[in-house]
Design an enzyme around this catalytic site. Structure first.
Site, PDB file in Angstrom:
ATOM      1  N   SER A 202       0.837  -1.194   0.000  1.00 23.42           N
ATOM      2  CA  SER A 202       0.000   0.000   0.000  1.00 23.42           C
ATOM      3  C   SER A 202       0.875   1.248   0.000  1.00 23.42           C
ATOM      4  CB  SER A 202      -0.963  -0.051   1.188  1.00 23.42           C
ATOM      5  OG  SER A 202      -1.968   0.922   1.057  1.00 23.42           O
ATOM      6  N   GLU A 324      -9.584  -4.854  -3.747  1.00 27.48           N
ATOM      7  CA  GLU A 324      -8.850  -3.939  -2.873  1.00 27.48           C
ATOM      8  C   GLU A 324      -9.790  -3.015  -2.090  1.00 27.48           C
ATOM      9  OE1 GLU A 324      -5.569  -3.761  -2.390  1.00 27.48           O
ATOM     10  OE2 GLU A 324      -4.525  -4.428  -4.201  1.00 27.48           O
ATOM     11  N   HIS A 423      -7.991  -5.442   0.268  1.00 32.70           N
ATOM     12  CA  HIS A 423      -6.713  -4.814   0.551  1.00 32.70           C
ATOM     13  C   HIS A 423      -6.157  -5.362   1.867  1.00 32.70           C
ATOM     14  CE1 HIS A 423      -3.889  -1.537  -0.094  1.00 32.70           C
ATOM     15  NE2 HIS A 423      -4.107  -1.027   1.105  1.00 32.70           N
TER      16      HIS A 423
END
Length: 514
Positions: A202, A324, A423
């Site tokens: 990320s 995600e 995610h």
């Protein structure tokens, strides 16, 4: 550095001073090792500076404070928390795991945590490097760096409070200092300073790309692993960021930066929470603090950093999870009732008003039975994560520097399956350390056999890539590099499969007609 027979293998002598670590589970660990001076007082919102060193033997058996950040007792319903006290501005330290303090010259893995630029810590047990050190014979380093307003606020000041160009991105100066520390010291811990892989997830993947393309890092990084980089973020230039800085000053009740420097850090973090509210937009991932393309510390978008210059020759693995955006939106009741009209209007921001309805229909076809909220989440996944990652893979392939690409597809049954393959879900599989994630709600209900089998395959692929630049290993289907004829992408699911053009529908939908 050779140790005579019988010498304590948990003690290391460095130019900065002597360290004493500990042996944990057959791995030697050094915690809270300073890599830069504490960024306090006059060094708040200044580039990272060298550490002065210490006298005597420094105890390196206990984690140091994490970077100041917001904290919610009890955690969140997805990760269960991503940072816990103690917090302190004196946080520029790293943790290190090594199979042995010797002359082994093992490949080195540096881990940079994510957290939306506002949360996380290199000392979180979930990011412990012991599994990589033990299973892969690697030396692993996980770093703390400044986040939130202390790392990402753009002040507009030059060096020494006004002299020179106005640089920002203090987080990046921290990470450069950590990289230099590893280059200069890692041989004393059994690592190879000429075989460094930097990996991040990320926001940490954005950091990883920015580091790899930075002139000061030229020749220092052999490989990078980019897990779910949000390369679709629109990063501000200085003028645009200074508007955000002015709003932050007002929230903090400070008339100028001199006053801001006098405030205790908890007040700075509190003002950051207010900026969250001010910068939120319906249908967008909230990002109150962002990297700034200042032309000094960051010359361009990190997504472009691996396309040319010295970084063009760096080995790259990049990937994303299938859903995600479900991480931030699937459990938000404010989005559950989204209407087709609201989502179509949001799609128009990306595709234009005339193409919005047809784009909505394309997403609807790709996910039969999709609610408007599902279409919205797939759109955000595409524009923020999947499609920009594909564009990087395409561009490198076309320039003769192919990458290895993957998509993590295993959905979690937690929260009635609403999260999908969200995610962060790949993280415990990559580290293969589910015992450290027992607090994380998003792992509830996973079948142990499927979970452990997939973790073995992924963990060993990451080890292979760090060691050789090729993620293939005997227990994995053949994984070819991503090139434009085949666009091979490894699909990590209950059945692991290498598929050609796995994300083709998203790629084509977001490719303008020529």
């Amino acid at each position: 550095m050779s140790h005579p027979p019988g010498q304590d293998r948990t003690v290391v002598d460095l130019p900065a001073g002597r360290l004493r670590g500990a042996t944990e589970g057959g791995v030697t660990v050094f915690r809270a090792v300073p890599y830069a001076a504490p960024p306090v007082g006059d060094l708040r919102w200044r580039p990272a500076q060298p550490h002065a060193g210490w006298s005597g033997t420094r105890d390196a058996t206990t984690d140091g404070p994490s970077a100041p950040q917001m904290y919610m007792e009890g955690g969140d319903p997805v990760l269960g928390g991503h940072g816990s006290p103690p917090f302190d501005e004196d946080c520029l330290t790293l943790n290190l795991w090594t199979p042995a303090v010797d002359d082994g010259r093992r490949p080195v893995l540096i881990w940079i945590h994510g957290g939306g630029f506002v949360s996380g810590s290199g000392s979180l047990p979930t990011y412990s490097g012991d599994t990589f050190a033990r299973d892969g014979d690697l030396v692993v380093v996980s770093i703390n760096y400044r986040i939130g307003p202390l790392g990402y606020l753009y002040t507009g000041e030059g060096d020494e409070g006004g002299e020179g160009a106005a640089g920002g991105n203090f987080w990046l100066t921290d990470q450069l200092a950590a990289l230099r520390w590893v280059k200069e010291n890692i041989a004393s811990f059994g690592g190879d300073p000429d075989c460094i892989t930097v990996a991040g997830q990320s926001g940490g993947a954005v950091s990883t790309a920015a580091l790899a393309g930075h002139p000061q890092a030229a020749g220092l990084i052999r490989r990078v692993i980019l897990q779910s980089p949000p390369f679709g973020l629109d990063l501000p230039r200085p003028d645009a960021y200074l508007e955000r800085t002015a709003a932050y000053l007002e929230l903090a009740g400070a008339e100028d930066l001199d006053r801001l420097r006098t405030l205790p850090w908890p007040e700075l973090i509190g003002a950051g929470a207010g900026l969250f509210a001010q910068t939120m937009r319906w249908g967008y991932w909230p990002t109150p603090f962002l990297p700034v393309i200042d032309g000094v510390t960051l010359a361009g978008h990190p997504a472009e950093a691996l396309l040319g210059g010295a970084a063009a020759g760096v080995d790259v693995m990049i990937g994303w999870t299938r859903e995600e955006a479900n991480f931030g939106f699937a459990l938000d009741e404010g989005y559950a009732g989204a209407t087709r009209e609201e989502v179509t209007d949001r799609i128009a921001d990306t595709f234009g008003k005339e193409a919005a309805k047809s784009a909505y229909a394309a997403y609807e076809r790709a996910r039969p039975g999709a609610r408007p909220a599902d279409v919205l989440m797939d759109l955000i996944t595409d524009e923020l994560f999947r499609v920009p990652a594909l564009r990087l893979a395409e561009a490198r392939a076309e320039s003769g520097h192919p990458v290895w690409a993957y998509q993590f597809d295993l959905p979690t049954p937690a929260h009635e399956g609403r999260l999908g393959a969200a995610h962060c879900l790949e993280l415990p599989f990559v580290f293969d350390n589910f015992d450290q994630w027992s607090h994380a709600p998003f792992l509830a209900g996973l079948a142990p056999a499927v979970r452990d089998g997939l973790a073995y395959a992924m963990h060993r692929a990451w080890i292979a890539f760090v060691r050789t630049g090729d993620p293939n290993h005997p227990d994995l289907p053949q994984w070819r590099r991503y090139d434009t004829p085949s666009r091979t992408t490894m699909r990590f699911d209950s059945v692991v499969t290498a598929l050609d053009d796995l994300a083709g529908p998203s790629r084509l939908l977001h490719t303008p007609a020529s």
